[in-house]
Structures are given as C-alpha cells and as structure tokens.
Design an enzyme around this catalytic site. Structure first.
Site, PDB file in Angstrom:
ATOM      1  N   LYS A 114      55.929  46.891  63.499  1.00 50.24           N
ATOM      2  CA  LYS A 114      54.224  46.440  64.097  1.00 50.24           C
ATOM      3  C   LYS A 114      53.298  47.351  63.321  1.00 50.24           C
ATOM      4  O   LYS A 114      52.440  46.408  63.010  1.00 50.24           O
ATOM      5  CB  LYS A 114      54.204  46.991  65.539  1.00 50.24           C
ATOM      6  CG  LYS A 114      55.325  45.874  66.268  1.00 50.24           C
ATOM      7  CD  LYS A 114      54.905  45.356  67.742  1.00 50.24           C
ATOM      8  CE  LYS A 114      55.718  44.129  68.042  1.00 50.24           C
ATOM      9  NZ  LYS A 114      55.647  44.087  69.510  1.00 50.24           N
ATOM     10  N   LYS A 196      64.972  37.720  62.494  1.00 49.73           N
ATOM     11  CA  LYS A 196      64.882  37.104  63.828  1.00 49.73           C
ATOM     12  C   LYS A 196      63.993  36.204  64.349  1.00 49.73           C
ATOM     13  O   LYS A 196      62.868  36.070  63.648  1.00 49.73           O
ATOM     14  CB  LYS A 196      64.875  38.399  64.769  1.00 49.73           C
ATOM     15  CG  LYS A 196      64.227  38.339  66.349  1.00 49.73           C
ATOM     16  CD  LYS A 196      63.894  39.646  66.682  1.00 49.73           C
ATOM     17  CE  LYS A 196      62.513  39.606  67.508  1.00 49.73           C
ATOM     18  NZ  LYS A 196      62.172  40.221  68.604  1.00 49.73           N
ATOM     19  N   LYS A 199      58.507  34.713  68.386  1.00 48.56           N
ATOM     20  CA  LYS A 199      57.286  33.814  68.422  1.00 48.56           C
ATOM     21  C   LYS A 199      56.094  33.818  67.909  1.00 48.56           C
ATOM     22  O   LYS A 199      55.136  33.162  67.954  1.00 48.56           O
ATOM     23  CB  LYS A 199      56.825  33.753  70.088  1.00 48.56           C
ATOM     24  CG  LYS A 199      56.826  35.230  70.724  1.00 48.56           C
ATOM     25  CD  LYS A 199      56.479  34.907  72.108  1.00 48.56           C
ATOM     26  CE  LYS A 199      57.095  36.006  73.348  1.00 48.56           C
ATOM     27  NZ  LYS A 199      57.090  37.303  73.094  1.00 48.56           N
TER      28      LYS A 199
HETATM   29  P1  ATP Z   1      57.310  39.095  69.221  1.00 46.81           P
HETATM   30  O1  ATP Z   1      57.623  37.923  68.270  1.00 46.81           O
HETATM   31  O2  ATP Z   1      55.815  38.907  69.714  1.00 46.81           O
HETATM   32  O3  ATP Z   1      57.598  40.461  68.781  1.00 46.81           O
HETATM   33  P2  ATP Z   1      59.641  38.594  70.656  1.00 46.81           P
HETATM   34  O4  ATP Z   1      59.747  36.992  70.519  1.00 46.81           O
HETATM   35  O5  ATP Z   1      60.400  39.492  69.944  1.00 46.81           O
HETATM   36  O6  ATP Z   1      58.100  38.876  70.356  1.00 46.81           O
HETATM   37  P3  ATP Z   1      59.861  39.763  73.247  1.00 46.81           P
HETATM   38  O7  ATP Z   1      58.738  39.442  74.088  1.00 46.81           O
HETATM   39  O8  ATP Z   1      59.655  41.121  72.356  1.00 46.81           O
HETATM   40  O9  ATP Z   1      59.697  38.445  72.100  1.00 46.81           O
HETATM   41  O10 ATP Z   1      61.247  39.766  73.636  1.00 46.81           O
HETATM   42  C1  ATP Z   1      61.715  39.418  75.036  1.00 46.81           C
HETATM   43  C2  ATP Z   1      63.235  39.388  75.191  1.00 46.81           C
HETATM   44  O11 ATP Z   1      63.698  38.264  74.392  1.00 46.81           O
HETATM   45  C3  ATP Z   1      63.697  40.743  74.641  1.00 46.81           C
HETATM   46  O12 ATP Z   1      64.905  40.942  75.608  1.00 46.81           O
HETATM   47  C4  ATP Z   1      64.171  40.355  73.324  1.00 46.81           C
HETATM   48  O13 ATP Z   1      65.290  41.105  72.926  1.00 46.81           O
HETATM   49  C5  ATP Z   1      64.744  39.196  73.213  1.00 46.81           C
HETATM   50  N1  ATP Z   1      64.483  38.292  72.076  1.00 46.81           N
HETATM   51  C6  ATP Z   1      63.452  38.198  71.249  1.00 46.81           C
HETATM   52  N2  ATP Z   1      63.754  37.220  70.327  1.00 46.81           N
HETATM   53  C7  ATP Z   1      64.993  37.119  70.553  1.00 46.81           C
HETATM   54  C8  ATP Z   1      65.836  36.605  69.470  1.00 46.81           C
HETATM   55  N3  ATP Z   1      65.368  35.945  68.326  1.00 46.81           N
HETATM   56  N4  ATP Z   1      67.047  36.353  69.709  1.00 46.81           N
HETATM   57  C9  ATP Z   1      67.541  36.768  70.920  1.00 46.81           C
HETATM   58  N5  ATP Z   1      66.962  37.692  71.666  1.00 46.81           N
HETATM   59  C10 ATP Z   1      65.755  37.813  71.634  1.00 46.81           C
END
Ligand code: ATP
Ligand code: LTN
Length: 334
Positions: A114, A196, A199
C-alpha cells in the site's frame, strides 16, 4: 451443552465488491451462520487508511451492507455492524499498540504494497492497520476468522499480539485460528492471472464486480487472458485457465475435477462464454436483491444500530477486562 464457536470477519467498504471478495469471503460466511455465533463487520475505520471521498464512503457503506444481506447474511442469525459504531475497537487498538513493535508492522506485506501504491499518502493508519484488525478479532474472543489468503499474515500478527499480551498481563484473549477456504482463497485478475483480483485495479477488465450486469460480465470473460495451448485443465503454467476453472466451479457448484471433465472437448472461446454465463447467473439475483434492499436506507440504519448494540455489549466485556489487567481504574457511576 457445548458453547458455539465465535466467528468474526469483515470487509472494507472501499469500493464495489468483486467476485473475488464474494467467493473468497461472503459466500463462505453464509454457510457458517447456522453452526457458529457469527459477527460480520464492515471495516469502515480501516478504509480511512487510503484517501476516501466522504460521500463515496457513505454510499459504499450502504452498498456493502445491502450486499451482505443480499448474499444471505441474516441479521436474525448473525450480528452485522459497522466497526466505527463500536468505540471499543479504537480503544482496544490503542492498548494493543503498546505491545506492538514498529519493526513487525513495517514488515507486513500489505503495508509495503500500500505504501508503494499510495506513495502520496503514507500515513500512520496504514502501518497500524493490522493492530486495529487484531482489536476487531480479540474483542469478541473469536475462535475462527474466515479470511482470504492475503490476510493470513495479519492473522498471525493478531495471534502474536494476543499471546504477548496474555504473557505480560495474564490470560485475557482467546487465540484465534484463520479459516482459509481451499478453492476461493485467491481469485486472480482476469487480465493478469499472476495478480490477485482487486476492486481497486485501474484496469476495469481485470475484475468482475458484484454490480456488473450480464453483458458486462460476458464481455469481461470474453476478454479474459487464457494461456497457450487449448486444454481446459489446471496447471502451474496455465494460471489464466486455472483461475477460470476455479471461478466456474464455485459459481456452478461443481468440483474442479467435474469442471475439467465437462470442458474436456471445449475450446477456450466456448469455455469462457460458459464461465461468463455461470457467473452472470450467480451475480444477477444478488445484484437485484441488493438494489431492492438499498432502496430502504431507513431499514439499513436500524439494522446497523441493532447490530452495533449487540456487538458493543460483547466488546465492552473484553475491553473492561483488558483495562483492569493493565491497571486502568474502573469508571464507577457518578
Ligand atoms: P482492495 O482492492 O481495496 O485492496 P480487496 O478487494 O483486496 O480490496 P478487501 O476489502 O481487502 O478487498 O478484502 C475483503 C475480503 O475478501 C478479505 O477476506 C480478502 O481476503 C478477500 N478477498 C479479497 N480479494 C480476494 C480475491 N481476489 N480472492 C479471494 N478472496 C479475496
Ligand atoms: N483487513 C481485512 C478486513 C478486516 C478484517 C478484520 C477481516 C478488518 N478487520 C477482522 C477479518 C477480521 C481486509 O482487508 N480484508
């Protein structure tokens, strides 16, 4: 009778949820509600570690709450609440800060990522993020914390902080375990399957959001990166196809082996179309239900108020115990 185990998890209302969040998190939570005492939080305080437009954050918080409900989280069975509505989270994180070391926090992968991604806003909250997350979990004496694999390091830190505190002040916190689902643990970007699905990706084709309509979903899968060759099978040198197989099996409710068999004779174009259809069929009803719930913000406000009340009662019990252990005077009635 045995007490039910306590489950706590959360998602940041930092944008529209992707199918990665859905498959990696919420979908698994729904099935836990009958067996466990569940608390599902929106980590809105965490969201502030990255610059937010206040009006957007408010809208995203309603969206995500409606989505929790649309995905089947049941306020009769589980406690749904906003982190910022329960002051004990911020209070416990202060105490935990006194047993957390800057060295261990600055080594966290997410912190380093980050900092690189938001070089114009490297703030203390970004570094302290996992301490607040530890407070979220330890306040409720959670036994199990369902997370995606990217949060595993934070859970290990939570355990370290809990053990350190318990050693110093006597037994106070339950040591939580991570629960990481096997197949949905990590859904990858449709454009770069080594990364990964996230969003906050600038490339909108890299992720499918839970707000995408059927046409958009079909288009994104049509453009999804596959690998050389033509077989639909999981392999280390086929990260794109492997990811699509995982996504399909989770949405279609089939095993990965069944999926490989089903597409034995299919080409990539047909396979991608079928993945798109399966995802759209899963996302569409959730999106409609979310929009229906969202049209009644008064209902959402009430539900969050009652969730916060229930959460606070449990959280304050732990916080009082902690304050006592460290030597803070109890506040008596005036
Ligand atoms: P950002 O993109 O803003 O970093 P993010 O999409 O990674 O956010 P978070 O809010 O950090 O989302 O994560 C919410 C939940 O979803 C967490 O338990 C995280 O481990 C899970 N998660 C996020 N992205 C994935 C993914 N690509 N595959 C599986 N689980 C995910
Ligand atoms: N850091 C998590 C969200 C989160 C969380 C938690 C998850 C905040 N507090 C407590 C589980 C338990 C994330 O970004 N996925």
């Amino acid at each position: 009778m045995d007490q039910k185990k306590v489950i706590l998890s959360g998602i940041q209302p930092s944008g529209i949820m992707t199918i990665g969040n859905y498959l990696g998190a919420i979908k698994n939570w729904g099935v836990m509600q009958d067996e466990y005492d569940c608390l599902f939080m929106l980590a809105d305080l965490h969201t502030l570690t990255v610059k937010q437009e206040p009006a957007r954050l408010r809208a995203n918080t309603y969206e995500l709450t409606a989505l929790y409900l649309a995905c089947g989280l049941d306020p009769e069975k589980s406690v749904l609440f906003l982190q910022s509505h329960v002051p004990a989270h911020a209070e416990l994180s202060w105490i935990l800060n006194t047993v957390a070391y800057p060295g261990e926090l600055s080594r966290m992968t997410q912190f380093k990522d980050k900092c690189a991604r938001h070089a114009d806003n490297i703030n203390m909250g970004l570094m302290d993020y996992p301490v607040l997350m530890a407070a979220d979990i330890l306040l409720y004496q959670a036994d199990v914390v369902p997370i995606g694999i990217d949060q595993k390091q934070h859970l290990e830190l939570t355990r370290d902080l809990a053990m350190r505190f318990n050693n110093r002040y006597g037994d106070t916190f339950k040591i939580p375990e991570a629960y990481i689902g096997k197949v949905g643990a990590k859904i990858y970007s449709l454009q770069d399957p080594e990364k990964k699905m996230s969003k906050s990706d600038e490339n909108l084709n890299a992720f499918v959001s839970m707000d995408d309509d059927t046409d958009t979903i079909m288009r994104k899968f049509k453009r999804a990166v596959t690998d050389s060759g033509s077989e639909v099978r999981r392999a280390p040198d086929k990260p794109g196809v492997t990811n699509l197989i995982n996504i399909y099996s989770l949405f279609a409710g089939k095993s990965v082996e069944e999926t490989e068999k089903e597409f034995e004779n299919a080409g990539y174009a047909e396979f991608k179309r079928r993945v798109g259809e399966a995802v759209a069929a899963g996302v569409e009803p959730i999106r409609r239900e979310k929009d229906r719930i969202l049209s009644d913000k008064g209902y959402i406000d009430k539900l969050l108020a009652s969730g916060a009340e229930r959460a606070a009662a449990a959280a304050e019990r732990t916080l009082r115990k902690v304050y006592k252990k460290v030597g803070l005077l109890p506040r008596v009635k005036a």
